[in-house]
Design a protein around this motif. Structure first.
Motif, short mmCIF file in Angstrom:
data_model
loop_
_atom_site.label_atom_id
_atom_site.label_comp_id
_atom_site.label_asym_id
_atom_site.label_seq_id
_atom_site.Cartn_x
_atom_site.Cartn_y
_atom_site.Cartn_z
N GLY A 9 0.79 -1.23 0.00
CA GLY A 9 0.00 0.00 0.00
C GLY A 9 0.82 1.27 0.00
O GLY A 9 0.25 2.36 -0.14
N ASP A 10 2.14 1.17 0.14
CA ASP A 10 2.97 2.37 0.06
C ASP A 10 3.19 2.74 -1.40
O ASP A 10 2.85 1.99 -2.32
CB ASP A 10 4.31 2.14 0.77
CG ASP A 10 5.09 1.01 0.15
OD1 ASP A 10 6.09 1.27 -0.54
OD2 ASP A 10 4.68 -0.17 0.31
N GLU A 11 3.76 3.92 -1.62
CA GLU A 11 3.88 4.43 -2.99
C GLU A 11 4.70 3.51 -3.88
O GLU A 11 4.30 3.20 -5.01
CB GLU A 11 4.50 5.83 -2.98
CG GLU A 11 4.60 6.45 -4.37
CD GLU A 11 5.14 7.87 -4.33
OE1 GLU A 11 5.36 8.45 -5.41
OE2 GLU A 11 5.34 8.41 -3.21
N LEU A 12 5.85 3.04 -3.39
CA LEU A 12 6.70 2.17 -4.21
C LEU A 12 5.98 0.88 -4.56
O LEU A 12 6.01 0.44 -5.71
CB LEU A 12 8.01 1.87 -3.47
CG LEU A 12 8.95 0.86 -4.15
CD1 LEU A 12 9.33 1.34 -5.55
CD2 LEU A 12 10.18 0.61 -3.29
N SER A 13 5.32 0.27 -3.59
CA SER A 13 4.63 -0.99 -3.85
C SER A 13 3.50 -0.81 -4.86
O SER A 13 3.29 -1.67 -5.73
CB SER A 13 4.09 -1.57 -2.54
OG SER A 13 5.14 -1.88 -1.65
N ARG A 14 2.79 0.31 -4.77
CA ARG A 14 1.72 0.57 -5.74
C ARG A 14 2.28 0.78 -7.14
O ARG A 14 1.71 0.32 -8.14
CB ARG A 14 0.90 1.80 -5.31
CG ARG A 14 0.06 1.57 -4.06
CD ARG A 14 -1.01 2.65 -3.92
NE ARG A 14 -0.41 3.98 -3.85
CZ ARG A 14 -0.09 4.59 -2.71
NH1 ARG A 14 -0.30 3.98 -1.56
NH2 ARG A 14 0.44 5.81 -2.72
N GLN A 15 3.42 1.46 -7.22
CA GLN A 15 4.05 1.66 -8.53
C GLN A 15 4.49 0.32 -9.13
O GLN A 15 4.31 0.08 -10.33
CB GLN A 15 5.26 2.58 -8.39
CG GLN A 15 4.90 4.03 -8.08
CD GLN A 15 6.13 4.88 -7.82
OE1 GLN A 15 7.27 4.38 -7.79
NE2 GLN A 15 5.93 6.19 -7.65
N LEU A 16 5.06 -0.54 -8.30
CA LEU A 16 5.50 -1.85 -8.79
C LEU A 16 4.32 -2.71 -9.21
O LEU A 16 4.41 -3.46 -10.18
CB LEU A 16 6.31 -2.56 -7.70
CG LEU A 16 7.65 -1.92 -7.34
CD1 LEU A 16 8.30 -2.66 -6.17
CD2 LEU A 16 8.60 -1.89 -8.54
N THR A 17 3.20 -2.58 -8.50
CA THR A 17 2.00 -3.31 -8.88
C THR A 17 1.52 -2.88 -10.25
O THR A 17 1.18 -3.71 -11.11
CB THR A 17 0.89 -3.10 -7.84
OG1 THR A 17 1.31 -3.62 -6.58
CG2 THR A 17 -0.40 -3.80 -8.26
N ALA A 18 1.49 -1.58 -10.48
CA ALA A 18 1.06 -1.07 -11.79
C ALA A 18 2.00 -1.54 -12.89
O ALA A 18 1.57 -1.92 -13.99
CB ALA A 18 1.00 0.46 -11.76
N GLN A 19 3.30 -1.52 -12.62
CA GLN A 19 4.28 -1.98 -13.60
C GLN A 19 4.10 -3.46 -13.90
O GLN A 19 4.15 -3.88 -15.06
CB GLN A 19 5.69 -1.72 -13.07
CG GLN A 19 6.79 -2.10 -14.06
CD GLN A 19 8.18 -1.86 -13.49
OE1 GLN A 19 8.33 -1.35 -12.38
NE2 GLN A 19 9.19 -2.25 -14.24
N LEU A 20 3.86 -4.26 -12.86
CA LEU A 20 3.66 -5.69 -13.07
C LEU A 20 2.43 -5.95 -13.92
O LEU A 20 2.45 -6.78 -14.84
CB LEU A 20 3.56 -6.41 -11.73
CG LEU A 20 3.56 -7.95 -11.77
CD1 LEU A 20 4.23 -8.52 -10.53
CD2 LEU A 20 2.15 -8.52 -11.89
N HIS A 21 1.33 -5.24 -13.64
CA HIS A 21 0.11 -5.42 -14.43
C HIS A 21 0.36 -5.08 -15.90
O HIS A 21 -0.12 -5.80 -16.80
CB HIS A 21 -1.01 -4.53 -13.89
CG HIS A 21 -1.64 -5.04 -12.62
ND1 HIS A 21 -1.94 -6.36 -12.41
CD2 HIS A 21 -2.05 -4.37 -11.50
CE1 HIS A 21 -2.49 -6.51 -11.22
NE2 HIS A 21 -2.55 -5.32 -10.65
#
Length: 272
Positions: A9-21
């Motif tokens: 839920g932090d900014e980095l994790s959300r960015q990585l989630t979007a990149q993975l998708h």
């Protein structure tokens, strides 16, 4: 191949989630939160525990893989800058003739019995702890239905082998290789004097053995199953055993357990 993602839920994790998708969509992977074959955890070990509890009803049909976004996690094989490599591995090893290697780790099964006779069953990936909210806990500990000791102290921790590197280690428990089907009991600040006495050292039980922890006075207790806290006032007993189910982790490359231990606690080594 269908996958799901759970992030911290932090900014980095959300960015990585979007990149993975984005990368997964480009390679034809299907995002499916209901019936995934692979669950990707992005964050730390706490995020993996959350993912496990969310998908524990489907353990027979999926595997977990972790990406750590901070300090090295014991459940995470991949770093934040390796998203592309992970997606490529997920695609390549899910071709018709290729399959990822899966390792299976044992879990704790907990049967909680209340004073009114009602029961409920839970499983834990890391550990189960029982503590008193107000004062010293008083609990009888049986091993295989035989009285072992009467415990007085701050609490009791029951851990899996994969969870033995967590709270259990801080209590002086042994680190156990996660492929060994066992559970470990570690005491939390036990009282030992000429009146009260406990063993005072960790106990490891194999599969098919069990601990029973009986509440031996009226006390408000806090039960913690992995990361979830549950206040309870009417506890009768908790039975702890190695669960029949295992959890599966997908290994797209080698990362031996003792390498993880060395890097986490000794501060050196490489991922080989």
């Amino acid at each position: 191949m269908k996958y799901a993602v759970l992030d911290r839920g932090d900014e980095l994790s959300r960015q990585l989630t979007a990149q993975l998708h984005q990368l997964a969509a480009e390679r034809g992977l299907i995002h499916d939160n209901q019936e995934p074959e692979i669950v990707v955890s992005i964050g730390g070990d706490g995020t993996m525990l959350q993912a496990f509890q969310q998908y524990k009803h489907r353990l027979d049909s999926l595997g977990f893989v972790g990406i750590h976004t901070g300090h090295l996690g014991f459940y995470a094989d991949w770093k934040a800058d390796e998203i592309k490599e992970l997606v490529e591995a997920m695609c390549e090893q899910h071709d018709e003739e290729a399959h990822p290697r899966r390792v299976e780790y044992p879990l704790i099964e907990l049967t909680i019995t209340y004073e009114n006779g009602e029961e409920e069953t839970h499983i834990a990936l890391n550990e189960f702890t029982i503590k008193s909210i107000d004062t010293t806990i008083v609990a009888q500990i049986d091993i295989n239905d035989e009285l072992f000791e009467m415990f007085r102290g701050d609490g009791i921790c029951i851990s899996t082998p994969s969870g033995s590197t967590a709270y259990n280690k801080s209590l002086g428990g042994a680190m156990i290789h996660p492929t060994i089907a066992a559970i470990q009991l570690a005491e939390i600040a036990s009282i030992n004097n000429r009146v009260f006495r406990t063993l005072g050292s960790p106990i490891v039980l194999p599969k098919h053995h069990h601990f029973d922890i009986y509440s031996r006075k009226k006390q408000r207790l806090l039960l913690t199953i992995d990361h979830v806290n549950r206040p309870i006032e009417n506890l009768h007993a908790v039975r702890c055993r190695v669960a029949d189910q295992n959890v599966s982790f997908v290994r797209y490359r080698p990362f031996p357990f003792w390498n993880r231990v060395r890097e986490a606690f000794l501060g050196y080594g490489d991922q080989t």
